[in-house]
Design an enzyme around this catalytic site. Structure first.
Site, PDB file in Angstrom:
ATOM      1  NE  ARG A  47     -18.701 -47.341  50.422  1.00 12.70           N
ATOM      2  CZ  ARG A  47     -18.280 -48.537  50.801  1.00 12.70           C
ATOM      3  NH1 ARG A  47     -18.177 -49.509  49.916  1.00 12.70           N
ATOM      4  NH2 ARG A  47     -17.942 -48.763  52.047  1.00 12.70           N
ATOM      5  CG  LEU A  78     -21.327 -50.789  43.519  1.00 13.27           C
ATOM      6  CD1 LEU A  78     -21.682 -52.083  44.242  1.00 13.27           C
ATOM      7  CD2 LEU A  78     -20.829 -51.075  42.124  1.00 13.27           C
ATOM      8  CB  ALA A  98     -17.549 -53.173  44.429  1.00 11.71           C
ATOM      9  CB  SER A  99     -21.281 -57.208  45.232  1.00 15.34           C
ATOM     10  OG  SER A  99     -22.651 -57.558  45.280  1.00 15.34           O
ATOM     11  CE1 TYR A 146     -28.534 -71.060  49.819  1.00 11.19           C
ATOM     12  CE2 TYR A 146     -26.942 -70.746  48.053  1.00 11.19           C
ATOM     13  CZ  TYR A 146     -27.225 -70.918  49.393  1.00 11.19           C
ATOM     14  OH  TYR A 146     -26.200 -70.968  50.303  1.00 11.19           O
ATOM     15  CE1 TYR A 172     -23.968 -61.570  48.821  1.00  9.79           C
ATOM     16  CE2 TYR A 172     -24.280 -63.945  48.975  1.00  9.79           C
ATOM     17  CZ  TYR A 172     -23.508 -62.859  48.613  1.00  9.79           C
ATOM     18  OH  TYR A 172     -22.279 -63.060  48.024  1.00  9.79           O
ATOM     19  CE  LYS A 176     -22.827 -61.747  44.304  1.00  6.63           C
ATOM     20  NZ  LYS A 176     -21.876 -60.622  44.167  1.00  6.63           N
ATOM     21  CG  PHE A 236     -20.214 -73.286  55.226  1.00  8.57           C
ATOM     22  CD1 PHE A 236     -18.849 -73.073  55.242  1.00  8.57           C
ATOM     23  CD2 PHE A 236     -20.875 -73.470  56.446  1.00  8.57           C
ATOM     24  CE1 PHE A 236     -18.149 -73.035  56.439  1.00  8.57           C
ATOM     25  CE2 PHE A 236     -20.177 -73.437  57.648  1.00  8.57           C
ATOM     26  CZ  PHE A 236     -18.807 -73.225  57.638  1.00  8.57           C
ATOM     27  CB  VAL A 269     -20.028 -78.713  51.618  1.00  9.76           C
ATOM     28  CG1 VAL A 269     -20.441 -78.180  50.268  1.00  9.76           C
ATOM     29  CG2 VAL A 269     -20.722 -80.049  51.894  1.00  9.76           C
TER      30      VAL A 269
END
Length: 359
Positions: A47, A78, A98-99, A146, A172, A176, A236, A269
């Site tokens: 950036r 972005l 990148a995100s 999800y 988030y 995505k 997770f 997980v």
């Protein structure tokens, strides 16, 4: 093209030149290391010019002290069209890593959704116009697992997060999912000859190269330092950052990866308690004494939630187990990830060297 080092002009177009967006980030730096190790030349977006030093420091920590003219920098963000045409010029492949990934969820979901979606489309549009062969987009398990009712079935690449389920979804997760769907829609409608593949990792851990750490790594730091006296009952998936980088390269070069999604997870997980027990055992009796393995009751979480955004963000995941499988990446691409335990321990062993700041 803007070169913050201003030492040499950008390299001429080459079939061996790969653009990595967000090279100063945790995964971005590891992708650069993997590309250099495989013999590619790399251009990475940052950036601001000052971030070039951060990239070089991380590469040095990863064992590459001086990449020489095999590494270039381009200034691009972005949120703006500026710089992307120059960034992709002459590149055969693009890894769009990148995100936005905040340490806490914003109140307005659009703070994440807009830059994630529009940034992906900017990169894809520029790549198409420049004649790039393939873009590999770093998506997430967040775009897969999800918004579904509870299930014991492992999620696969055939699944998509259900944005219309009525179940609570974090900004988030929304960002995505929306960004990846927008990418596939763009390539189908306007991509021309451009190929797309996506990598959908779970929580990424592994060797920390610098101070900009991911949210997943931040959790390990908090546990290691004893800053979580009681743990939430969350589960997770885990995958090593080195293996996620390796999967990006496979998705970039293997013909059978075009048009495909690849979920990245190492085994089953883990619960936060299992992770804490692993860390405690690895540190030994003296250093591990401060690592708590006690669970926080749900009633206590709900009592604390009004005063802690981090706790509020975790509430929808309390007690929920989302299993997933990487069988497709293993079978189709020959991907072979490290164990989840190795990823956790590598994170623990590299954290003390730095003074982390979450990105």
């Amino acid at each position: 093209m803007s070169d913050p080092n201003a030492a040499t002009p950008p390299s001429p177009p080459s079939a061996d030149l790969v653009l990595v967006t967000g090279g100063s980030g945790f995964l971005g730096a590891h992708c650069i290391l993997a590309l250099l190790d495989a013999g590619h030349r790399v251009r990475t977006t940052i950036r601001t010019p000052a971030r070039a030093a951060d990239v070089r420091q991380q590469l040095a920590a990863g064992g590459v002290d001086d990449p020489g003219d095999r590494l270039e920098f381009a200034i691009a963000d972005l949120t703006s069209d500026d710089g992307w045409a120059d960034a992709v010029a002459g590149c055969r492949f693009v890894l769009h890593v990148a995100s936005p990934f905040p340490s806490s969820q914003p109140k307005d979901a659009d703070e994440l959704i807009v830059p994630a979606r529009d940034g992906a489309l900017r990169v894809l549009r520029a790549a198409r116009d420049a004649g790039v062969e393939r873009v590999v987009l770093t998506s997430s398990f967040a775009a897969i697992g999800y918004g579904h009712p509870p299930t014991d079935r492992p999620f696969t690449e055939e699944d998509w997060t259900d944005l219309d389920s009525g179940r609570p979804l974090s900004p988030y997760v929304q960002s995505k999912t929306i960004a990846e769907r927008a990418a596939w829609a763009f390539v189908a409608a306007e991509g021309g000859a451009l190929e797309l593949a996506t990598v959908n990792p779970v929580g990424i851990l592994g060797p920390v190269l610098g101070p900009d750490i991911s949210t997943s790594v931040e959790l390990i730091r908090l546990v290691k330092e004893g800053r979580l006296p009681r743990l939430p009952d969350v589960h997770f998936g885990i995958v090593d950052v080195r293996d996620v980088a390796a999967l990006h390269l496979l998705a970039m070069t293997r013909p059978e990866a075009a048009g495909e999604r690849f979920l990245a997870i190492a085994g089953e997980v883990m619960s936060a308690q299992e992770v804490a027990l692993l860390i405690r055992g690895h540190l030994g009796e003296a250093a591990g004494r401060r690592v708590s393995t006690k669970l926080m009751p749900e009633w206590m979480l709900r009592a604390v939630a009004p005063f802690s955004r981090r706790v509020r963000d975790s509430l929808p995941d309390i007690g929920t187990v989302r299993r997933a499988t990487s069988q497709k990446a293993i079978t189709v691409l020959g991907w072979s990830p490290r164990s989840r335990e190795e990823a956790v321990i590598a994170t623990v062993d590299t954290l003390p060297t730095y003074h982390p700041r979450s990105r």
